[in-house]
Structures are given as structure tokens and as C-alpha cells.
Scaffold this motif. Structure first.
Motif, PDB file in Angstrom:
ATOM      1  N   PHE A 195      40.385  29.112  35.201  1.00  0.00           N
ATOM      2  CA  PHE A 195      41.491  29.952  35.686  1.00  0.00           C
ATOM      3  C   PHE A 195      42.705  29.783  34.749  1.00  0.00           C
ATOM      4  N   PHE A 196      43.367  30.938  34.527  1.00  0.00           N
ATOM      5  CA  PHE A 196      44.533  30.971  33.658  1.00  0.00           C
ATOM      6  C   PHE A 196      45.690  31.658  34.394  1.00  0.00           C
ATOM      7  N   ARG A 197      46.916  31.348  33.858  1.00  0.00           N
ATOM      8  CA  ARG A 197      48.079  32.063  34.384  1.00  0.00           C
ATOM      9  C   ARG A 197      49.057  32.329  33.227  1.00  0.00           C
ATOM     10  N   SER A 250      47.351  32.830  39.900  1.00  0.00           N
ATOM     11  CA  SER A 250      46.509  32.979  38.705  1.00  0.00           C
ATOM     12  C   SER A 250      46.480  34.434  38.301  1.00  0.00           C
ATOM     13  N   SER A 251      46.355  34.628  36.998  1.00  0.00           N
ATOM     14  CA  SER A 251      46.336  36.011  36.510  1.00  0.00           C
ATOM     15  C   SER A 251      45.110  36.309  35.651  1.00  0.00           C
ATOM     16  N   HIS A 252      44.239  35.298  35.417  1.00  0.00           N
ATOM     17  CA  HIS A 252      43.060  35.542  34.589  1.00  0.00           C
ATOM     18  C   HIS A 252      41.971  34.524  34.944  1.00  0.00           C
ATOM     19  N   GLY A 290      38.507  41.291  43.271  1.00  0.00           N
ATOM     20  CA  GLY A 290      38.767  41.318  41.825  1.00  0.00           C
ATOM     21  C   GLY A 290      40.056  40.630  41.428  1.00  0.00           C
ATOM     22  N   TYR A 291      40.812  40.084  42.355  1.00  0.00           N
ATOM     23  CA  TYR A 291      42.043  39.380  42.029  1.00  0.00           C
ATOM     24  C   TYR A 291      41.730  37.926  41.686  1.00  0.00           C
ATOM     25  N   PRO A 292      42.196  37.435  40.500  1.00  0.00           N
ATOM     26  CA  PRO A 292      41.956  36.043  40.115  1.00  0.00           C
ATOM     27  C   PRO A 292      42.573  35.057  41.094  1.00  0.00           C
ATOM     28  N   HIS A 293      43.784  35.320  41.553  1.00  0.00           N
ATOM     29  CA  HIS A 293      44.450  34.338  42.415  1.00  0.00           C
ATOM     30  C   HIS A 293      43.790  34.215  43.788  1.00  0.00           C
ATOM     31  N   HIS A 294      43.076  35.245  44.235  1.00  0.00           N
ATOM     32  CA  HIS A 294      42.334  35.124  45.505  1.00  0.00           C
ATOM     33  C   HIS A 294      41.263  34.026  45.393  1.00  0.00           C
ATOM     34  N   ASN A 295      40.565  34.031  44.322  1.00  0.00           N
ATOM     35  CA  ASN A 295      39.493  33.052  44.121  1.00  0.00           C
ATOM     36  C   ASN A 295      40.063  31.658  43.839  1.00  0.00           C
ATOM     37  N   TYR A 296      41.109  31.618  42.994  1.00  0.00           N
ATOM     38  CA  TYR A 296      41.714  30.321  42.681  1.00  0.00           C
ATOM     39  C   TYR A 296      42.223  29.665  43.956  1.00  0.00           C
ATOM     40  N   ASP A 297      42.941  30.399  44.757  1.00  0.00           N
ATOM     41  CA  ASP A 297      43.479  29.841  45.991  1.00  0.00           C
ATOM     42  C   ASP A 297      42.368  29.365  46.937  1.00  0.00           C
ATOM     43  N   TRP A 298      41.267  30.082  46.975  1.00  0.00           N
ATOM     44  CA  TRP A 298      40.151  29.691  47.867  1.00  0.00           C
ATOM     45  C   TRP A 298      39.635  28.312  47.478  1.00  0.00           C
ATOM     46  N   TYR A 299      39.385  28.073  46.165  1.00  0.00           N
ATOM     47  CA  TYR A 299      38.860  26.780  45.723  1.00  0.00           C
ATOM     48  C   TYR A 299      39.930  25.690  45.799  1.00  0.00           C
ATOM     49  N   ASN A 300      41.143  26.060  45.456  1.00  0.00           N
ATOM     50  CA  ASN A 300      42.216  25.061  45.415  1.00  0.00           C
ATOM     51  C   ASN A 300      42.491  24.498  46.802  1.00  0.00           C
ATOM     52  N   ILE A 316      44.953  26.508  34.071  1.00  0.00           N
ATOM     53  CA  ILE A 316      45.455  25.865  35.300  1.00  0.00           C
ATOM     54  C   ILE A 316      44.363  25.144  36.093  1.00  0.00           C
ATOM     55  N   GLY A 317      43.157  25.096  35.510  1.00  0.00           N
ATOM     56  CA  GLY A 317      42.105  24.326  36.174  1.00  0.00           C
ATOM     57  C   GLY A 317      40.734  25.016  36.166  1.00  0.00           C
ATOM     58  N   TYR A 318      39.747  24.226  36.632  1.00  0.00           N
ATOM     59  CA  TYR A 318      38.369  24.690  36.631  1.00  0.00           C
ATOM     60  C   TYR A 318      37.764  24.500  38.042  1.00  0.00           C
ATOM     61  N   ALA A 319      37.060  25.508  38.445  1.00  0.00           N
ATOM     62  CA  ALA A 319      36.393  25.447  39.761  1.00  0.00           C
ATOM     63  C   ALA A 319      34.880  25.338  39.536  1.00  0.00           C
ATOM     64  N   ASN A 320      34.293  24.322  40.174  1.00  0.00           N
ATOM     65  CA  ASN A 320      32.830  24.162  40.092  1.00  0.00           C
ATOM     66  C   ASN A 320      32.225  24.711  41.388  1.00  0.00           C
TER      67      ASN A 320
END
Length: 463
Positions: free
Chosen positions: A405-407, A419-421, A379-389, A456-460
């Protein structure tokens, strides 16, 4: 004839012996008679001498003569007896010969009678046998082995038509259970073994692969039983499928045991992995092990795909994105407890808000959980953002279905999160994006400027 000759010879020998005996006796009696004449001559000469010497001695001479006369008479009686004896002997010999002849003739007659009786008995026995043969019905010759009758073949055993399975000279045959006719060029059902078998033009049971009436069948080696359903053919290194009812090889798309398979036309081989169905203009995927058509999400060669749950057709990226968006809209105004859902799934709950938990819930409910961080549940946004990034999958060009993703300042700064959202992009319009996300005011679509500082970006996830 041989016995009669022996009897005649014995009779001849006996006759010779008897004749020799008579001759011997006769010779002795003749000598005795010659001796008597000499006696007579001596007495007469003595009497003449006595008469010439003295006439006074006539009395004595007379007495002596009388005495000698008596002796002569006595001797005469003795002399005469041999003649009588000879005659008696001859008579006795003749009687003996006659008796022996009669005995021989009797023996001959008895033997002839015995022989005649034996002959008669043999004749009687022969006549009886002839009568028995005439009275006895001729024995029927019992048929044995293969016989052709009016264009049909039968097998006889002790004069009876054999029926059922027959093993002869290393081959199995089948004689019709009702008529006994040999089965040729056709299938036969063997009740005792509960199986169907096929017999060729000579009536012999077939085994292995066989092309019958323009169709392929597999007849189990050893038993000849028709095979049904899936069967591995070692010669062709392939799995094929034979009809569950008729045992005939199937081709093309086949629905088997609640699943679809593709059996290569011409060979019947089960197809595996990717396959294009021209009649339906679709690509499908068959399990690489069992050949069964796949549905829903599947990771193939490191990439996630989604296959229609009804047709098995593989979805395009846009189709997958649209599926996700429809699911996001369907959750509006439901007040679903997404936190509880992620907890039940064993995921990580973010204490700072349910935004990323909602994104996970939507992917999971749409059957696309694998597309989100390769199935990670957090449920943490930054876990998912970091995975794609870290995989180079963050872009600045949004598309429907992307994860935005937002921060914002605040807790992210406190914990040093990237990321926080997060939310799901459901629309792109000019310089704005529409996102369904969980905010403090509730779940709903929110519009954001693509130039918003917080973006801060979009993950496809479907690329």
C-alpha cells in the motif's frame, strides 16, 4: 336270525289258538250227542208203556211210532249233522291251520327270498365295487410342505414343486424359479420386485446389516432388498457407502458421483472435515454436512484455505501466494478492462484510478477472492488498507504475494483517505520490492525501494 325267530313264535301262538278253538267246538258237540241219547231213552220208555196198556192201540201206536220214527229219523239226521259238522270243523280247522301254515311258510319263503335277493344284491354290489377298485388306478398321494431330496430342499404344494417367493411362519423363502430348490447361504434376484436379497443357512430372508463373505451389506428392513450407495445406519450413527453394483460396503478414498469421499477403514463411516490421507501425504477437507471432498477456496473456522482443484490437497501460504503471483504475471500486456469486470461483479469503482481494481481482479481470477478483505469488492485502496490495518494485519516486512500500500499527496489528501495506491508484491530483492500494479504508464512490474516514503505497509492476506 332275529326275523326267523319272530316268525316261529307267531306260528306257535296261532297253533295254540287253533287247538283251543277245536277243543271248545268238540266239547260242545259231545254235550249235544249226550242230549240225543237221552231223547232216545225217553221215547223207548214211552213206547214200552204204551204197549203195556193196550194192544188195541197198536195202530195209533204204530202211527205215533211212525210219526216219532219220522221225527227220530229227522232228529237223527239233525244229531248226525253235529258230528259231521265237528268233523268238518276239524277238517276246516286243519285246513285253516294248513292254510295259515302255508301262508306263514309262504311269507317266510318270500322273506327268505327277499333276504336272499337283498343278500345277492349286496354281493353283486360288493363284487361291482371290488371290480371298480381293481379296475381303478390307486390315487397318487400329493406331497405337501418341505421335502429333502438328495441333499436339496424343496417345497411341495398339491404335489407340485413350489417356485419363487414363499411366505411361511413369518419368514420369506426363495425357491429357485427353474428347479424349485430352496436358496440357502446366498443371494437371489427376485425379478418381480427387481431386487437382490440374501437368504441364510436355513433359507430365511435376512434384514439389516449383515456380514456376508467377509463383507458388510445392508438389507432393507421389511423388504430384504440389498441397499446401494449411501445409507445412514442409526445403530452406528454413521453414513456409509455400499457399492453401486454389488452393494458391498466401501472403505478408504472413493470417487462417487463426481466427487471424492473418505470412508473410514474398519467402520466404513463417511469422514467429515479435515482428514489426512497417508498414502498421498496430504491433508484434505470434506464437507461437514455431506462428507464430499472440497476444492478451491473455503473459509473454515474463520480462516480462508485453498484446496487443489484436482487432488483436494490444502495449499500452504506460499503456494497460495505463488498462485496469485502467477495470475498477476499472466495479465501483463492483456489490457484487460478490469473496471468493467468489477462493475459486473457488483463492486465499487474508484474514480481515481484502477490500481486497486486490478488487485481485486487478480485475486478473483485466481480463485482467491475470499482472501482479499474476506471477499469485499471495492476499487478504493484505502478501503482495503483500513480493513487489514484494523485487524492488525499490516506489516513492514514484505513477502511475495503481499499487497503493497502507498500514499501519495493529492486526492488522498482531498478526501482524507489513508491510502491512494496498491499493487501485488511479486519479488523481494534486498532493499527493493517488485510490484505489479496499474500506473499511469500502464500495467507492469515496478521496482520500489522499501524505504520509499510513499510505502505505508504490506498486508499478508494468507496468514
Amino acid at each position: 336270525m332275529e326275523e326267523g325267530g319272530k316268525m316261529q313264535f307267531r306260528k306257535f301262538v296261532k297253533t295254540i289258538v287253533l287247538v283251543a278253538a277245536v277243543a271248545f267246538v268238540y266239547h260242545g258237540e259231545v254235550q249235544a250227542m249226550d242230549g240225543t241219547e237221552n231223547v232216545y231213552s225217553t221215547i223207548e220208555e214211552q213206547n214200552e208203556l204204551l204197549e203195556g196198556e193196550s194192544d188195541g192201540e197198536n195202530i195209533l201206536d204204530i202211527e205215533e211210532k211212525e210219526e216219532k220214527s219220522d221225527e227220530i229219523n229227522t232228529d237223527d239226521s239233525v244229531i248226525n249233522n253235529p258230528q259231521d259238522d265237528m268233523q268238518a270243523g276239524m277238517d276246516s280247522t286243519e285246513e285253516t291251520i294248513m292254510d295259515e301254515k302255508e301262508i306263514d311258510e309262504k311269507e317266510i319263503d318270500e322273506k327268505e327270498i327277499d333276504s336272499s335277493n337283498e343278500t345277492n344284491n349286496e354281493i353283486v354290489e360288493t363284487e361291482k365295487e371290488a371290480e371298480n377298485l381293481e379296475s381303478k388306478e390307486p390315487e397318487e398321494v400329493k406331497l405337501q410342505g418341505w421335502k429333502n431330496e438328495e441333499g436339496k430342499t424343496y417345497y411341495y404344494k398339491d404335489g407340485e414343486k413350489y417356485k419363487g417367493e414363499l411366505y411361511e411362519n413369518g419368514y420369506w423363502y426363495f425357491l429357485d424359479s427353474d428347479t424349485g430348490e430352496l436358496k440357502r447361504n446366498g443371494f437371489a434376484y427376485l425379478r418381480d420386485n427387481n431386487k437382490w436379497c440374501y437368504y441364510n443357512k436355513t433359507g430365511q430372508m435376512l434384514y439389516g446389516e449383515a456380514c456376508i463373505n467377509a463383507g458388510w451389506y445392508y438389507l432393507t428392513p421389511g423388504t430384504g432388498a440389498v441397499t446401494y450407495k449411501f445409507q445412514y445406519l442409526s445403530d452406528g450413527n454413521k453414513w456409509v457407502y455400499y457399492g453401486a453394483i454389488d452393494g458391498r460396503m466401501n472403505y478408504g478414498e472413493q470417487y462417487i458421483d463426481a466427487g471424492w469421499y473418505y470412508l473410514t477403514p474398519g467402520t466404513g463411516a463417511v469422514d467429515y472435515e479435515w482428514s489426512y490421507i497417508p498414502t498421498q501425504n496430504k491433508w484434505v477437507y470434506y464437507d461437514p454436512i455431506n462428507g464430499r471432498m472440497q476444492y478451491g477456496q473455503h473459509k473454515i473456522d474463520g480462516k480462508w484455505y485453498y484446496f487443489d482443484e484436482c487432488t483436494g490437497r490444502v495449499y500452504s501460504e506460499n503456494e497460495i501466494a505463488n498462485r496469485l503471483v502467477r495470475m498477476a504475471y499472466s495479465e501483463l500486456h492483456k489490457n484487460t478492462n478490469v473496471v468493467e469486470a468489477i462493475q459486473k461483479a457488483g463492486g465499487i469503482v474508484c474514480p481515481y484510478g484502477p490500481c486497486m481494481t486490478f488487485v481485486w481482479y487478480t485475486f478473483n481470477k485466481a480463485g482467491l477472492s475470499g482472501f482479499l478483505c474476506d471477499g469485499a469488492i471495492t476499487g478504493y485502496p484505502h478501503h482495503n488498507y483500513d480493513w487489514y490495518n484494523c485487524r492488525g494485519k499490516i506489516t513492514w516486512v514484505p513477502k511475495v504475494g503481499d499487497i503493497a500500500f502507498f500514499r501519495w499527496n493529492g486526492w488522498a489528501d482531498e478526501i482524507g483517505a489513508s491510502s491512494s495506491h496498491a499493487g501485488i508484491v511479486v519479488g523481494v530483492n534486498g532493499g527493493y520490492i517488485q510490484v505489479i500494479d496499474a500506473m499511469a504508464d500502464g500495467l507492469g512490474p515496478h521496482n520500489y525501494s522499501m524505504n520509499d516514503y510513499a510505502v505505508i505497509g504490506y498486508a499478508n492476506p494468507f496468514v
